[in-house]
Design a protein around this motif. Structure first.
Motif, PDB file in Angstrom:
ATOM      1  N   UNK A 105      34.537  69.887  19.439  1.00 58.55           N
ATOM      2  CA  UNK A 105      34.583  71.124  18.654  1.00 58.55           C
ATOM      3  C   UNK A 105      35.555  72.082  19.334  1.00 58.55           C
ATOM      4  N   UNK A 106      36.763  72.143  18.818  1.00 60.22           N
ATOM      5  CA  UNK A 106      37.823  72.936  19.456  1.00 60.22           C
ATOM      6  C   UNK A 106      37.535  74.429  19.381  1.00 60.22           C
ATOM      7  N   UNK A 107      36.784  74.873  18.401  1.00 61.46           N
ATOM      8  CA  UNK A 107      36.491  76.303  18.272  1.00 61.46           C
ATOM      9  C   UNK A 107      35.660  76.811  19.444  1.00 61.46           C
ATOM     10  N   UNK A 129      44.568  71.804  27.190  1.00 62.74           N
ATOM     11  CA  UNK A 129      44.886  71.726  25.763  1.00 62.74           C
ATOM     12  C   UNK A 129      44.970  70.276  25.288  1.00 62.74           C
ATOM     13  N   UNK A 130      45.596  69.429  26.090  1.00 65.02           N
ATOM     14  CA  UNK A 130      45.679  68.020  25.690  1.00 65.02           C
ATOM     15  C   UNK A 130      44.303  67.361  25.722  1.00 65.02           C
ATOM     16  N   UNK A 131      43.446  67.770  26.656  1.00 62.61           N
ATOM     17  CA  UNK A 131      42.083  67.242  26.697  1.00 62.61           C
ATOM     18  C   UNK A 131      41.340  67.605  25.416  1.00 62.61           C
ATOM     19  N   UNK A 132      41.456  68.850  24.974  1.00 62.77           N
ATOM     20  CA  UNK A 132      40.767  69.277  23.760  1.00 62.77           C
ATOM     21  C   UNK A 132      41.295  68.509  22.557  1.00 62.77           C
ATOM     22  N   UNK A 133      42.610  68.289  22.505  1.00 63.39           N
ATOM     23  CA  UNK A 133      43.181  67.515  21.395  1.00 63.39           C
ATOM     24  C   UNK A 133      42.635  66.092  21.373  1.00 63.39           C
TER      25      UNK A 133
END
Length: 146
Positions: free
Chosen positions: A75-77, A126-130
């Motif tokens: 859940x990126x949010x 950021x790449x981890x979240x993606x």
């Protein structure tokens, strides 16, 4: 990502940033609460101050843990929840300078939220979240296919 992603390379690449955000959240939140309790609420009796601070620290720790759990679940949010947490920590700490706190405690209370924001803004985080969002989509697609 095709097939099942391997966990070990993923952890080697992204675990330091992930755990750094969690530690910065715990340390920054507890430092902000401690500094606020000793400056804004210095007139409150120590027993009441300690009890209320303890409950606020527990609530902050649950918030940090839950937000990072949601990030792991893709859940990126939930990253914005951590950004808001670090921003609130900074907004609580900055005005305490008027009370002339110890320079080390004040500096530490500023350091941890700023480090957390820096880690969240890093390329690795950021790449981890993606990748975690992509894994969630693969998991949902596999569930829908069953």
């Amino acid at each position: 990502m095709s097939g099942v992603p391997s966990l070990k390379p993923f952890l080697l690449e992204h675990f330091p940033a992930f755990i750094g955000v969690i530690l910065a959240g715990c340390l920054g939140g507890s430092a902000a609460i401690s500094l606020a309790a000793s400056t804004y609420f210095s007139d409150v009796p120590m027993a009441t101050n300690a009890t209320v601070s303890w409950f606020v620290v527990i609530a902050a720790a649950l918030f940090v843990a839950n937000s990072n759990f949601l990030v792991v679940r893709g859940r990126a949010w939930a990253v914005w929840a951590m950004v808001a947490f670090f921003t609130v920590c900074l907004l609580v700490v900055l005005p305490t300078l008027l009370y002339r706190p110890h320079w080390f405690i004040y500096g530490e209370s500023l350091f941890w939220p700023l480090l957390g924001l820096l880690l969240i803004n890093s390329k690795g985080y950021r790449s981890m979240v993606k990748k975690l969002v992509e894994v969630r989509r693969l998991r949902e697609a596999a569930k829908a296919g069953l």
